[in-house]
Scaffold this active site. Structure first.
Site, short mmCIF file in Angstrom:
data_model
loop_
_atom_site.label_atom_id
_atom_site.label_comp_id
_atom_site.label_asym_id
_atom_site.label_seq_id
_atom_site.Cartn_x
_atom_site.Cartn_y
_atom_site.Cartn_z
CG HIS A 1 -4.91 -1.83 7.30
ND1 HIS A 1 -5.44 -0.55 7.23
CD2 HIS A 1 -5.97 -2.68 7.20
CE1 HIS A 1 -6.76 -0.64 7.10
NE2 HIS A 1 -7.10 -1.91 7.09
CB CYS B 1 -3.03 4.24 3.57
SG CYS B 1 -2.32 3.35 4.93
#
Ligand code: ARG
Length: 271
Positions: free
Chosen positions: A171, A265
């Site tokens: 990511h 996150c």
């Protein structure tokens, strides 16, 4: 080194308690379903992170965790929110698909009126970083490159697409952290030449992060413009930030790292 003054601004974050956190499948190289996880420890680390944000003067909203969705704690993936508009998530893997609706419901129930469901795979702010009126969109592992047009259309902002090439940094928010609109830190080896060039063109100050700091997900950090909340294990990086006038705030997210995530996150910024 002469540094300019770093200014904090109050932020609003959405977080999801890790009530059902576990590693029961592997959809990134950090996840090892055979190794045990400790739910109480995850909960303590998450609670501490939330406390740090509150102490820094930020607002923290929470979403109710859904049983059977062990990755829902990684709220950054729940959508992208800019100017009160929301592009919902569409997850790459079926194990996380159920989270998209839970996050959409949360936004709908909180009065967000412009909410769009993406056509392409979009893992929210895990792959979209806001950099002063430009959106940086990561692709290559999780989100689709084609979602860039949807982001530009909804938010009316230019989008710079960045290809991710190292599966450990799957990511964008594991490979790049925007510290303020002119300053970022990144792990060069996670990007291709075009991506590195685009970042050099976008930011006047670009901090290169060492292997050992990237490997503890040191870049999975949250900046309010002055304070940078990052893994306490990323010690060299904390020193680099301090030298440049930022205030590093270390947090231990080692239990959640077993799922492949850290502080960033676990945090969805509501812009
Ligand atoms: N286990 C989760 C996944 O692989 C971790 C998500 C991390 N989130 C992030 N914003 N990088 O989808």
């Amino acid at each position: 080194m002469i540094t300019r003054e770093r200014r904090a601004s109050a932020r609003r974050y959405l977080m999801c308690p890790p009530e059902h956190f576990a590693v029961t499948y592997a959809i990134n190289p950090w996840m090892a379903p055979d190794e045990p996880t400790d739910a109480a420890r995850a909960r303590r680390q998450w609670t501490r992170l939330r406390q740090v944000y509150l102490e820094l003067g930020h607002d923290v909203q929470t979403i109710e965790p859904v049983p059977g969705l062990p990755d829902m704690v990684f709220a950054a993936n729940g959508g992208t929110v800019v100017g009160g508009k929301v592009l919902g998530a569409r997850f790459r893997y079926p194990q996380r698909a159920g989270e998209a609706g839970a996050y959409l419901d949360w936004f709908a129930g909180r009065g967000y009126r412009e909410i769009r469901v993406p056509e392409h795979v979009h893992e929210g702010e895990g792959d979209v970083l806001f950099a002063g009126e430009v959106l940086l969109a990561g692709y290559g592992f999780r989100s689709d490159q084609a979602v860039a047009a949807e982001l530009a259309g909804l938010f009316g902002l230019p989008v710079v697409s960045l290809r991710l090439i190292d599966p450990r940094f799957y990511h964008l928010d594991t490979a790049l952290c925007v510290l303020d609109e002119d300053t970022a830190m990144y792990y060069p080896a996670a990007f291709d030449d075009a991506g590195r060039a685009a970042l050099a063109a976008r930011f006047t100050e670009l901090i290169e992060v060492k292997d050992e700091d990237a490997e503890v997900l040191g870049l999975n950090a949250v900046s309010d413009g002055r304070h940078v909340v990052l893994p306490v294990q990323a010690a060299t990086l904390a020193g680099q930030l301090f030298q440049r006038g930022f205030i590093p705030v270390g947090v231990d997210m080692s239990e959640l790292l077993k799922g492949g995530g850290g502080a960033k996150c676990c945090t969805l910024e509501l812009r």
